[in-house]
Design an enzyme around this catalytic site. Structure first.
Site, PDB file in Angstrom:
ATOM      1  N   ASP A  67       3.924   6.724   6.324  1.00  0.00           N
ATOM      2  CA  ASP A  67       5.311   6.313   6.580  1.00  0.00           C
ATOM      3  C   ASP A  67       5.409   4.817   6.880  1.00  0.00           C
ATOM      4  O   ASP A  67       6.512   4.288   7.022  1.00  0.00           O
ATOM      5  CB  ASP A  67       5.948   7.164   7.684  1.00  0.00           C
ATOM      6  CG  ASP A  67       5.265   6.995   9.021  1.00  0.00           C
ATOM      7  OD1 ASP A  67       4.228   6.302   9.087  1.00  0.00           O
ATOM      8  OD2 ASP A  67       5.779   7.549  10.016  1.00  0.00           O
ATOM      9  N   SER A  68       4.278   4.112   6.928  1.00  0.00           N
ATOM     10  CA  SER A  68       4.318   2.653   7.076  1.00  0.00           C
ATOM     11  C   SER A  68       5.083   2.029   5.903  1.00  0.00           C
ATOM     12  O   SER A  68       5.534   0.897   5.998  1.00  0.00           O
ATOM     13  CB  SER A  68       2.907   2.065   7.148  1.00  0.00           C
ATOM     14  OG  SER A  68       2.206   2.321   5.946  1.00  0.00           O
ATOM     15  N   ASP A 106       1.935  11.718   5.217  1.00  0.00           N
ATOM     16  CA  ASP A 106       2.417  11.649   6.597  1.00  0.00           C
ATOM     17  C   ASP A 106       3.559  12.620   6.834  1.00  0.00           C
ATOM     18  O   ASP A 106       4.361  12.871   5.932  1.00  0.00           O
ATOM     19  CB  ASP A 106       2.979  10.238   6.854  1.00  0.00           C
ATOM     20  CG  ASP A 106       2.192   9.490   7.905  1.00  0.00           C
ATOM     21  OD1 ASP A 106       1.588  10.142   8.777  1.00  0.00           O
ATOM     22  OD2 ASP A 106       2.177   8.248   7.837  1.00  0.00           O
ATOM     23  N   LYS A 137      -0.581  14.536   7.454  1.00  0.00           N
ATOM     24  CA  LYS A 137      -1.115  13.754   8.579  1.00  0.00           C
ATOM     25  C   LYS A 137      -0.059  13.778   9.677  1.00  0.00           C
ATOM     26  O   LYS A 137       1.122  13.590   9.396  1.00  0.00           O
ATOM     27  CB  LYS A 137      -1.415  12.317   8.156  1.00  0.00           C
ATOM     28  CG  LYS A 137      -1.832  11.421   9.324  1.00  0.00           C
ATOM     29  CD  LYS A 137      -2.427  10.105   8.867  1.00  0.00           C
ATOM     30  CE  LYS A 137      -1.438   9.001   8.609  1.00  0.00           C
ATOM     31  NZ  LYS A 137      -0.574   8.630   9.770  1.00  0.00           N
ATOM     32  N   GLU A 139       0.909  12.302  13.556  1.00  0.00           N
ATOM     33  CA  GLU A 139       0.632  11.398  14.676  1.00  0.00           C
ATOM     34  C   GLU A 139       0.769  12.181  15.976  1.00  0.00           C
ATOM     35  O   GLU A 139       1.751  12.898  16.173  1.00  0.00           O
ATOM     36  CB  GLU A 139       1.616  10.221  14.662  1.00  0.00           C
ATOM     37  CG  GLU A 139       1.415   9.319  13.473  1.00  0.00           C
ATOM     38  CD  GLU A 139       2.249   8.041  13.536  1.00  0.00           C
ATOM     39  OE1 GLU A 139       2.804   7.704  14.595  1.00  0.00           O
ATOM     40  OE2 GLU A 139       2.333   7.376  12.482  1.00  0.00           O
ATOM     41  N   GLU A 212      -6.495   4.785  15.056  1.00  0.00           N
ATOM     42  CA  GLU A 212      -5.899   3.461  14.813  1.00  0.00           C
ATOM     43  C   GLU A 212      -5.961   2.579  16.060  1.00  0.00           C
ATOM     44  O   GLU A 212      -5.577   3.001  17.164  1.00  0.00           O
ATOM     45  CB  GLU A 212      -4.435   3.633  14.365  1.00  0.00           C
ATOM     46  CG  GLU A 212      -3.735   2.299  14.141  1.00  0.00           C
ATOM     47  CD  GLU A 212      -2.429   2.390  13.351  1.00  0.00           C
ATOM     48  OE1 GLU A 212      -2.094   3.479  12.839  1.00  0.00           O
ATOM     49  OE2 GLU A 212      -1.761   1.349  13.236  1.00  0.00           O
TER      50      GLU A 212
HETATM   51  O1  KIV Z   1       1.617   5.186   7.801  1.00  0.00           O
HETATM   52  C1  KIV Z   1       0.532   4.667   7.543  1.00  0.00           C
HETATM   53  O2  KIV Z   1       0.349   3.971   6.535  1.00  0.00           O
HETATM   54  C2  KIV Z   1      -0.569   4.899   8.461  1.00  0.00           C
HETATM   55  C3  KIV Z   1      -1.710   3.947   8.402  1.00  0.00           C
HETATM   56  C4  KIV Z   1      -1.406   2.755   9.227  1.00  0.00           C
HETATM   57  C5  KIV Z   1      -2.959   4.593   8.807  1.00  0.00           C
HETATM   58  O3  KIV Z   1      -0.495   5.776   9.256  1.00  0.00           O
END
Ligand code: KIV
Length: 312
Positions: A67-68, A106, A137, A139, A212
């Site tokens: 989600d970055s 994510d 993924k 968080e 991270e």
């Molecule tokens: O969202 C993302 O790209 C990430 C990376 C910073 C690992 O979680």
């Protein structure tokens, strides 16, 4: 890892019914096999079909649709504002790229916080976006303070939805963390929590843990105690693999990148230079060049056309 070759060779001995060979990319087992050999795993983010094609062509073991992209590709100032619908569009685009990189997606902020059943539904929706989506993924905060997310992850794993957990600096929790700061370096209790959290995530079934922005000693220690691969970003070289955000790695936004990034190329400069050349060529009339960039029409037909116009 020559996945394509392995999959094609094993096809005659398959144990499932299908009209075609469906799995042409790395599986969790392939990643695990590489982890066991001690060879570091490579992972990179991608935003769309083009960036995903590069990641696959380079044979990256894993591809993260993180989600970055909200901040690095869509111009938001945090990942929190990204909606699931916007994100889905990117997931679909990335998955259209061919290649062996295993796709991890994510779960954006807001897709699981409102309740376990909402979260499960959204995780299933994400897995269903494309057959290449192999894992989500999530968080997660510390296992004592973020019991809800621990429970959610446990529910996902118990339903056979593979989970890569993300610990340390978790950008979706930027407000509760008080900013984008290094984690697991402030106090003994914070370090113990980070370690216990990783161990707990392994226990509840995560196949991998992304770490991270933590001190490299912490990441190395945690990795040495786990029997699932860790993927680090800003966590040193003691993890089982590395992940970087593609725009940082390739300098897509210039050369201002976080401390932990080793930029291999400055695409922003290359692209700006290429565009300036294009503009200069347009302005001085050297582009398009007749014969090279143009199409022809038969002389006879052209004359016929001119006469037809003149006759009118
Ligand atoms: O969202 C993302 O790209 C990430 C990376 C910073 C690992 O979680």
């Amino acid at each position: 890892m020559n996945i394509m070759k392995r999959q094609l060779c094993s096809f005659p001995n398959r144990f499932f019914s299908t009209a075609k060979n469906v799995i042409k990319y790395n599986t969790i087992q392939d990643i695990r096999n590489k982890y066991i050999t001690g060879t570091p795993l490579s992972m990179c983010t991608a935003y769309d079909f083009i960036t995903a094609t590069w990641v696959n062509r380079a044979n990256c073991d894993l591809l993260l649709i993180g989600d970055s992209l909200a901040m690095t590709s869509l111009g938001y100032d945090s990942t929190i504002t990204l909606s699931l619908n916007e994100f889905k569009y990117h997931v679909a685009s990335v998955c259209r790229a061919e290649g062996s990189s295993m796709v991890v997606v994510d779960m954006p902020f807001g897709t699981f916080e409102s309740g376990i059943s909402d979260g499960l539904k959204n995780a299933i929706d994400i897995m269903k976006l494309h057959s290449k989506v192999t894992s989500v993924k999530v968080e997660v905060g510390s296992y004592t303070k973020d019991k809800y997310t621990m429970k959610f992850i446990e529910e996902l794993c118990s339903r056979g939805i593979p989970v890569m957990a993300h610990i340390g600096l978790t950008p979706q929790k930027v407000h509760s963390l008080g900013g984008y700061k290094v984690q697991g370096n402030k106090s003994l209790s914070q370090m113990q929590e980070l370690y216990e959290t990783a161990m707990h995530l392994q226990k509840i079934g995560c196949w991998s843990i992304l770490i991270e922005c933590v001190p490299h000693k912490m990441a190395q220690f945690i990795t040495s105690k786990l029997s699932v691969p860790t993927i680090g970003i800003g966590a040193g070289n003691g993890t089982s693999g590395q992940v970087l955000v593609i725009s940082d790695l390739l300098g897509m936004q210039g050369d201002s990148v976080p401390k932990f990034v080793k930029q291999t190329v400055n695409m922003s400069d290359i692209a700006t230079q290429g565009l300036k050349e294009y503009i200069a060529n347009v302005e001085d009339g050297t582009f398009p060049e007749r014969g090279t960039h143009t199409f022809k029409v038969k002389e006879e037909l052209w004359n016929e056309f001119l006469s037809s116009i003149n006759e009118k």
